[in-house]
Design an enzyme around this catalytic site. Sequence first.
Site, PDB file in Angstrom:
ATOM      1  N   ASP A 271       5.736  55.000  62.296  1.00  0.00           N
ATOM      2  CA  ASP A 271       5.724  53.922  61.311  1.00  0.00           C
ATOM      3  C   ASP A 271       4.391  53.936  60.544  1.00  0.00           C
ATOM      4  O   ASP A 271       3.331  53.738  61.128  1.00  0.00           O
ATOM      5  CB  ASP A 271       5.885  52.594  62.080  1.00  0.00           C
ATOM      6  CG  ASP A 271       5.960  51.399  61.155  1.00  0.00           C
ATOM      7  OD1 ASP A 271       5.739  51.564  59.940  1.00  0.00           O
ATOM      8  OD2 ASP A 271       6.239  50.301  61.671  1.00  0.00           O
TER       9      ASP A 271
ATOM     10  N   ASN B  83      13.281  49.349  56.458  1.00  0.00           N
ATOM     11  CA  ASN B  83      14.011  49.955  55.341  1.00  0.00           C
ATOM     12  C   ASN B  83      13.250  49.855  54.009  1.00  0.00           C
ATOM     13  O   ASN B  83      13.843  49.762  52.943  1.00  0.00           O
ATOM     14  CB  ASN B  83      15.413  49.345  55.188  1.00  0.00           C
ATOM     15  CG  ASN B  83      16.347  50.136  54.263  1.00  0.00           C
ATOM     16  OD1 ASN B  83      17.194  49.568  53.591  1.00  0.00           O
ATOM     17  ND2 ASN B  83      16.207  51.432  54.196  1.00  0.00           N
TER      18      ASN B  83
ATOM     19  N   CYS C  56       9.857  51.757  54.001  1.00  0.00           N
ATOM     20  CA  CYS C  56       8.920  52.891  54.011  1.00  0.00           C
ATOM     21  C   CYS C  56       9.606  54.221  54.305  1.00  0.00           C
ATOM     22  O   CYS C  56       9.737  55.071  53.427  1.00  0.00           O
ATOM     23  CB  CYS C  56       7.802  52.669  55.041  1.00  0.00           C
ATOM     24  SG  CYS C  56       6.789  51.212  54.719  1.00  0.00           S
ATOM     25  N   ARG C  57      10.052  54.420  55.557  1.00  0.00           N
ATOM     26  CA  ARG C  57      10.507  55.749  55.979  1.00  0.00           C
ATOM     27  C   ARG C  57      11.937  56.072  55.553  1.00  0.00           C
ATOM     28  O   ARG C  57      12.198  57.156  55.015  1.00  0.00           O
ATOM     29  CB  ARG C  57      10.395  55.880  57.511  1.00  0.00           C
ATOM     30  CG  ARG C  57       8.970  55.883  58.007  1.00  0.00           C
ATOM     31  CD  ARG C  57       8.909  55.656  59.511  1.00  0.00           C
ATOM     32  NE  ARG C  57       9.272  54.281  59.850  1.00  0.00           N
ATOM     33  CZ  ARG C  57       9.411  53.827  61.093  1.00  0.00           C
ATOM     34  NH1 ARG C  57       9.209  54.656  62.110  1.00  0.00           N
ATOM     35  NH2 ARG C  57       9.723  52.568  61.310  1.00  0.00           N
ATOM     36  N   SER C  58      12.895  55.178  55.855  1.00  0.00           N
ATOM     37  CA  SER C  58      14.299  55.584  55.650  1.00  0.00           C
ATOM     38  C   SER C  58      14.694  55.713  54.175  1.00  0.00           C
ATOM     39  O   SER C  58      15.450  56.634  53.843  1.00  0.00           O
ATOM     40  CB  SER C  58      15.260  54.682  56.428  1.00  0.00           C
ATOM     41  OG  SER C  58      15.167  53.343  56.041  1.00  0.00           O
TER      42      SER C  58
ATOM     43  N   CYS D 175      15.363  53.033  59.701  1.00  0.00           N
ATOM     44  CA  CYS D 175      14.043  52.727  60.261  1.00  0.00           C
ATOM     45  C   CYS D 175      14.012  51.245  60.608  1.00  0.00           C
ATOM     46  O   CYS D 175      15.068  50.622  60.802  1.00  0.00           O
ATOM     47  CB  CYS D 175      12.922  53.138  59.307  1.00  0.00           C
ATOM     48  SG  CYS D 175      12.951  52.326  57.689  1.00  0.00           S
TER      49      CYS D 175
END
Length: 174
Positions: free
Chosen positions: A143, A24, A26-28, A21
């Site tokens: 995001d 690095n 939140c999402r990934s 993401c």
Amino acid sequence: MDTNGDISPAKSERIGVLFVCLGNICRSPLAAGVFLHHARLRGVAHRFDVDSCGTGGWHAGAAPDPRSVAVAALRSITLDHRARQLDARRDFARFHHILAMDRSNLRDIAAAGETLGVAHARVRLLRSFDPNAGCHENGEIPDPYYGGQDGFERVFSMIDSSCAALLENILPRV
Ligand code: 4NP
């Protein structure tokens, strides 16, 4: 591993799966934790080398965002990652599958690969595996950083269905 054409791992090799993401945090890291969770449930976690990173380096060394930690903890998934920036040379050599959260990440990873002269056939949008995606959110995991906890719940749901389908896609080759 051949960095250009073949993305099939050798039989004895662990399958490298990298989630990417922007920051690095939140999402990934959430996607990496969820993917490993599904792999553990299927009894195949030992066959995978799973990691995450960001295209940006501002948060390098940071723990995952507490909102990602919270949505993961609700499902008994622990996130103990520390953020790092994409290292194109090493990451293209190590990982067979590189999953971008959004189209901006996808472009940045592909561009980094191009400067190295490596093919980016292995770089795809994670959401392209989501059976529930349809044309929602432009095929991206949006995001959630500037939103609230509800955004993280929505992102979790997208990541969960995408990672489950990604694993089923990869498993026949394991
Ligand atoms: P991520 O979310 O890419 O899912 O980790 C973000 C984290 C931090 C920022 C943006 C997105 N930021 O601007 O600091």
